[in-house]
Scaffold this active site. Structure first.
Site, short mmCIF file in Angstrom:
data_model
loop_
_atom_site.label_atom_id
_atom_site.label_comp_id
_atom_site.label_asym_id
_atom_site.label_seq_id
_atom_site.Cartn_x
_atom_site.Cartn_y
_atom_site.Cartn_z
CB THR A 25 -0.99 -0.04 1.19
OG1 THR A 25 -1.97 0.99 1.03
CG2 THR A 25 -0.30 0.15 2.54
CG ASN A 26 -0.49 4.65 -1.16
OD1 ASN A 26 -1.20 5.32 -0.41
ND2 ASN A 26 -0.98 4.06 -2.25
CG HIS A 27 3.38 6.70 3.83
ND1 HIS A 27 3.38 5.95 4.99
CD2 HIS A 27 4.64 6.63 3.35
CE1 HIS A 27 4.59 5.47 5.19
NE2 HIS A 27 5.37 5.85 4.20
#
Ligand code: C5P
Length: 208
Positions: A25-27
């Site tokens: 995923t990402n932030h």
């Protein structure tokens, strides 16, 4: 009050599973999506809000959901942080540590580019661009490739990121020319500006 617009708002990160335990995923935190939702409701618009990963987990699921919903909206705000790649294979069993040295990835489809192919002349698309270098040039390229009418471009480095609830630097770029630069702006104020800008530009739009 402006004319009531039917918005499709998409926010938050996608999650690309590797096995029943792990994912890529990402932030992204979804705060910008929340502020956009509040701004749209304050201005009296109809909002269909698709939250990732709760309502669409992966990029492929999100593409399916948006293909069904896109026809019914006047304006799309694509604030989702779609993972650019996913594990090539999903393992139904938890992968043993010793097999985790190399994970093969495949590219996800570009959702905005796919939706842009069937974009109606009357529809208005808003997208985001996060870049570490060449921010304005890349944002303009994305605007052309994805048939966007407004792009919110944000610089990102290890030290300075636009994630979470704090202030951020942003450029709001119009397809019709020109941009507005915010050196430091709250997500609430930025969301309000984006909504008012969309109202203003859509008021001059051709009908379908
Ligand atoms: O990742 P990129 O910088 O190209 O993202 C720009 C815009 O495209 C964003 O609005 C993002 O939500 C959207 N996007 C997408 N599908 C992807 C990657 C990004 O729709 N696979």
């Amino acid at each position: 009050m402006p004319k009531r617009i039917k918005f499709l708002l998409v926010s938050g990160p996608t999650r690309e599973p590797l096995d029943p335990v792990r994912y890529l995923t990402n932030h992204s935190t979804g705060v910008m999506g929340q502020r956009l939702f509040e701004a749209l409701r304050r201005r009296g618009h109809a909002v269909d809000w698709v939250r990732c990963p709760e309502e669409a987990g992966t990029a492929l699921e999100l593409l399916g959901v948006l293909r069904r919903k896109i026809r019914g909206c006047d304006a799309l705000i694509m604030a989702a942080a779609v993972c650019d790649a996913r594990p090539a294979r999903f393992s139904k069993d938890k992968i043993k540590k010793r097999a985790l040295g190399v994970i093969r990835l495949v590219k996800n489809p570009d959702i905005l580019a796919a939706l842009a192919k069937k974009k109606k002349r009357s529809q208005f698309f808003v997208g985001f661009a996060l870049e570490s270098k060449g921010l304005l040039k890349h944002a303009r390229d994305k605007m052309d490739a994805k048939r966007l009418d407004l792009v919110i471009a944000q610089p990102v480095t290890v030290k300075k990121t636009p994630f979470g609830g704090g202030n951020l630097e942003a450029y709001v770029i119009r397809r019709s020319g020109g941009h507005k630069h915010f050196a430091s702006v709250s997500k609430k104020a930025l969301a309000g500006f984006v909504v008012r800008e969309t109202e203003k530009l859509l008021a001059r739009w051709p009908s379908s």
